[in-house]
Design a protein around this motif. Structure first.
Motif, PDB file in Angstrom:
ATOM      1  N   SER A  92       0.822  -1.221   0.000  1.00 58.98           N
ATOM      2  CA  SER A  92       0.000   0.000   0.000  1.00 58.98           C
ATOM      3  C   SER A  92       0.852   1.266   0.000  1.00 58.98           C
ATOM      4  O   SER A  92       0.358   2.346  -0.336  1.00 58.98           O
ATOM      5  N   LYS A  93       2.131   1.153   0.355  1.00 60.36           N
ATOM      6  CA  LYS A  93       3.001   2.319   0.391  1.00 60.36           C
ATOM      7  C   LYS A  93       3.878   2.431  -0.846  1.00 60.36           C
ATOM      8  O   LYS A  93       4.696   3.353  -0.936  1.00 60.36           O
ATOM      9  N   ASN A  94       3.722   1.500  -1.790  1.00 58.55           N
ATOM     10  CA  ASN A  94       4.522   1.529  -3.015  1.00 58.55           C
ATOM     11  C   ASN A  94       3.708   2.203  -4.113  1.00 58.55           C
ATOM     12  O   ASN A  94       2.578   1.792  -4.404  1.00 58.55           O
ATOM     13  N   SER A  95       4.275   3.219  -4.732  1.00 58.38           N
ATOM     14  CA  SER A  95       3.530   4.023  -5.718  1.00 58.38           C
ATOM     15  C   SER A  95       3.141   3.229  -6.961  1.00 58.38           C
ATOM     16  O   SER A  95       2.181   3.589  -7.642  1.00 58.38           O
ATOM     17  N   ILE A  96       3.878   2.182  -7.260  1.00 59.68           N
ATOM     18  CA  ILE A  96       3.576   1.383  -8.459  1.00 59.68           C
ATOM     19  C   ILE A  96       2.529   0.321  -8.150  1.00 59.68           C
ATOM     20  O   ILE A  96       1.516   0.188  -8.845  1.00 59.68           O
ATOM     21  N   THR A  97       2.761  -0.452  -7.097  1.00 59.15           N
ATOM     22  CA  THR A  97       1.938  -1.637  -6.858  1.00 59.15           C
ATOM     23  C   THR A  97       0.571  -1.346  -6.244  1.00 59.15           C
ATOM     24  O   THR A  97      -0.383  -2.108  -6.454  1.00 59.15           O
ATOM     25  N   ARG A  98       0.452  -0.235  -5.496  1.00 59.88           N
ATOM     26  CA  ARG A  98      -0.806  -0.021  -4.766  1.00 59.88           C
ATOM     27  C   ARG A  98      -2.002   0.190  -5.687  1.00 59.88           C
ATOM     28  O   ARG A  98      -3.149  -0.117  -5.320  1.00 59.88           O
ATOM     29  N   ASP A  99      -1.756   0.694  -6.885  1.00 63.15           N
ATOM     30  CA  ASP A  99      -2.864   0.977  -7.802  1.00 63.15           C
ATOM     31  C   ASP A  99      -3.011  -0.073  -8.912  1.00 63.15           C
ATOM     32  O   ASP A  99      -3.883   0.061  -9.777  1.00 63.15           O
ATOM     33  N   MET A 100      -2.166  -1.098  -8.889  1.00 65.72           N
ATOM     34  CA  MET A 100      -2.266  -2.127  -9.936  1.00 65.72           C
ATOM     35  C   MET A 100      -3.440  -3.069  -9.653  1.00 65.72           C
ATOM     36  O   MET A 100      -3.618  -3.528  -8.514  1.00 65.72           O
ATOM     37  N   VAL A 102      -3.904  -6.091 -10.270  1.00 61.41           N
ATOM     38  CA  VAL A 102      -3.514  -7.427  -9.821  1.00 61.41           C
ATOM     39  C   VAL A 102      -3.286  -7.466  -8.311  1.00 61.41           C
ATOM     40  O   VAL A 102      -3.419  -8.518  -7.679  1.00 61.41           O
ATOM     41  N   THR A 103      -2.982  -6.312  -7.707  1.00 68.14           N
ATOM     42  CA  THR A 103      -2.796  -6.254  -6.250  1.00 68.14           C
ATOM     43  C   THR A 103      -4.081  -6.663  -5.535  1.00 68.14           C
ATOM     44  O   THR A 103      -4.060  -7.488  -4.615  1.00 68.14           O
ATOM     45  N   LYS A 104      -5.183  -6.096  -5.976  1.00 68.78           N
ATOM     46  CA  LYS A 104      -6.469  -6.431  -5.369  1.00 68.78           C
ATOM     47  C   LYS A 104      -6.912  -7.836  -5.768  1.00 68.78           C
ATOM     48  O   LYS A 104      -7.459  -8.583  -4.948  1.00 68.78           O
ATOM     49  N   LYS A 105      -6.665  -8.190  -7.021  1.00 63.48           N
ATOM     50  CA  LYS A 105      -7.095  -9.500  -7.512  1.00 63.48           C
ATOM     51  C   LYS A 105      -6.456 -10.628  -6.721  1.00 63.48           C
ATOM     52  O   LYS A 105      -7.127 -11.602  -6.331  1.00 63.48           O
ATOM     53  N   LEU A 106      -5.149 -10.520  -6.455  1.00 64.20           N
ATOM     54  CA  LEU A 106      -4.430 -11.575  -5.736  1.00 64.20           C
ATOM     55  C   LEU A 106      -4.382 -11.343  -4.232  1.00 64.20           C
ATOM     56  O   LEU A 106      -3.899 -12.194  -3.500  1.00 64.20           O
ATOM     57  N   ASN A 107      -4.869 -10.157  -3.813  1.00 62.73           N
ATOM     58  CA  ASN A 107      -4.867  -9.797  -2.387  1.00 62.73           C
ATOM     59  C   ASN A 107      -3.435  -9.810  -1.841  1.00 62.73           C
ATOM     60  O   ASN A 107      -3.116 -10.506  -0.873  1.00 62.73           O
TER      61      ASN A 107
END
Length: 411
Positions: A92-100, A102-107
């Motif tokens: 959640s603190k990474n500017s790239i991964t938090r909005d991808m 796939v982050t939510k999809k894979l939890n």
């Protein structure tokens, strides 16, 4: 909190022979050591990131072997392109991964991963782990361990790829032989010790392609890919196509596998031939037969057409004796391991004598293979052996050469 592991586990994994099993155990090792929820090995293929192997703490319907995502939407792709750190303790603190997406999809809450690089420099995919919650304990030591395990996985995957490529090449070569009918049939003369003349020929397949390999290797490799029957029937049909060139008093023996007799493939190849009295089917002692009754049933219509049955390689093992008894063989072929130096080895002589006596009592003819000296022939005459073949008498020959010598006399 990371789980301790024993170095013996790595040794146990190395001892495994199956590559997928070794990779799966490596995956489980790293997930448990890092105390992560999910670990996976991915492959980059056709613009996709595909889960090849997965190990999870709990059942996971999304991260399953075979599932995939578009590669440009994954952490794996960004990691391979050096756009993403190897360790992200809090997604959640990474500017790239938090909005991808796939982050939510894979939890994904915390992530650690490394590319899998093959020996040729290509990126195969990634070796990754993640937790559903953030994990501030992830550190460089964990990354070093992951890199170590990933290097081992890379070597295994590299080996697997090379093995698969080698197998595909073998399959392609076998198919090429079949599609181009690139089998040459050679004939080794069989002499009668009663008439001293050629009484038959054993037909033998030859493959004159580079790199050269012996016929048994070609047939074994064909069988590995389900092409054994196709290759063997091609060879048999080539033999049958040459039968009209031989004199009627000369027979030709054909090597065949019991499984292809049982499947009906041999009967189909011989369907157009009504009189098969000059054809002998040779079954090696090494060929396993699970059900002799089924084999006898499959042989019955062939025997009605005049085909005789020979058991090859007798004396090389114990299976041949059961073959002889159960299949009611017409011909017993003594193996070279028994006939070589039979003139000077009393134990071989006595065993051959017993076999010859047994054969005569049950009405079988005896052929001695692998004859290389006149002294061996003279000894076999004393044992009342019917026929002989071997390099001393004649090597396997192309059809044209065999026809020239089919009236030759044993000197």
């Amino acid at each position: 909190m990371h789980v301790n592991f024993s170095e013996n586990l790595l040794l146990d994994i190395e001892a495994e022979t199956d590559l997928n099993t070794r990779l799966t155990r490596l995956l489980a090792l790293i997930r448990k050591h890092l105390d992560m929820d999910v670990a996976f090995i991915s492959e980059f293929k056709d613009s996709k990131r595909i889960f090849k192997l997965v190990d999870t703490k709990r059942p996971n319907e999304i991260v399953k072997v075979g599932n995939f995502d578009p590669i440009n939407e994954t952490y794996c792709n960004k990691l391979a392109n050096n756009e993403l750190d190897n360790i992200i303790p809090d997604i959640s603190k990474n500017s790239i991964t938090r909005d991808m997406p796939v982050t939510k999809k894979l939890n994904i809450g915390a992530y650690i991963g490394v590319p899998i690089t093959l020996s040729n420099g290509d990126i195969y995919g990634t070796f990754c782990c993640y937790n559903e919650q953030k994990d501030d304990t992830l550190n460089k030591r964990d990354l070093a361990f992951l890199n170590l395990i990933s290097d081992l996985a890379s070597q295994l995957i590299d080996t697997q790829i090379q093995d698969n490529e080698a197998k595909q090449l073998i399959k392609s070569n076998v198919l090429n032989i079949i599609n181009t009918n690139n089998i040459e049939i050679y004939y080794q003369p069989i002499y009668s010790l009663n008439t001293n003349k050629v009484s038959g020929y054993e037909s033998l397949s030859r493959f004159f392609v580079e790199p050269y390999r012996t016929p048994n290797i070609w047939f074994d490799e064909a069988a590995q890919f389900g092409l054994g029957e196709a290759l063997e029937m091609l060879a048999i049909n080539n033999v049958l196509g040459n039968m009209s060139h031989f004199n009627k008093e000369v027979y030709v023996s054909i090597n065949t596998s019991p499984e292809h007799i049982l499947s009906g493939a041999v009967a189909n190849a011989l369907a157009a031939i009504s009189d098969c009295s000059n054809i002998v089917l040779e079954v090696t002692e090494h060929s396993p037969i699970a059900n002799y009754n089924e084999m006898l049933t499959a042989l019955a219509p062939l025997r009605k057409k005049g085909i005789r049955l020979a058991i090859d390689d007798v004396g090389a093992g114990y299976s041949s004796f059961q073959h002889i008894l159960e299949l009611q063989a017409d011909i017993i072929k003594l193996d070279i391991s028994l006939t070589r130096n039979i003139n000077s080895d009393r134990r071989k002589y006595l065993l051959a004598k017993a076999l010859c006596g047994f054969a005569k009592d049950i009405g079988c003819n005896i052929i001695a293979e692998g004859i290389e000296t006149l002294e061996e022939i003279n000894t076999l005459r004393k044992l009342s052996v019917d026929k002989v073949q071997g390099y001393y008498l004649g090597r396997p020959q192309a059809l044209c050469d065999a026809l020239v010598h089919q009236k030759s006399v044993l000197s």
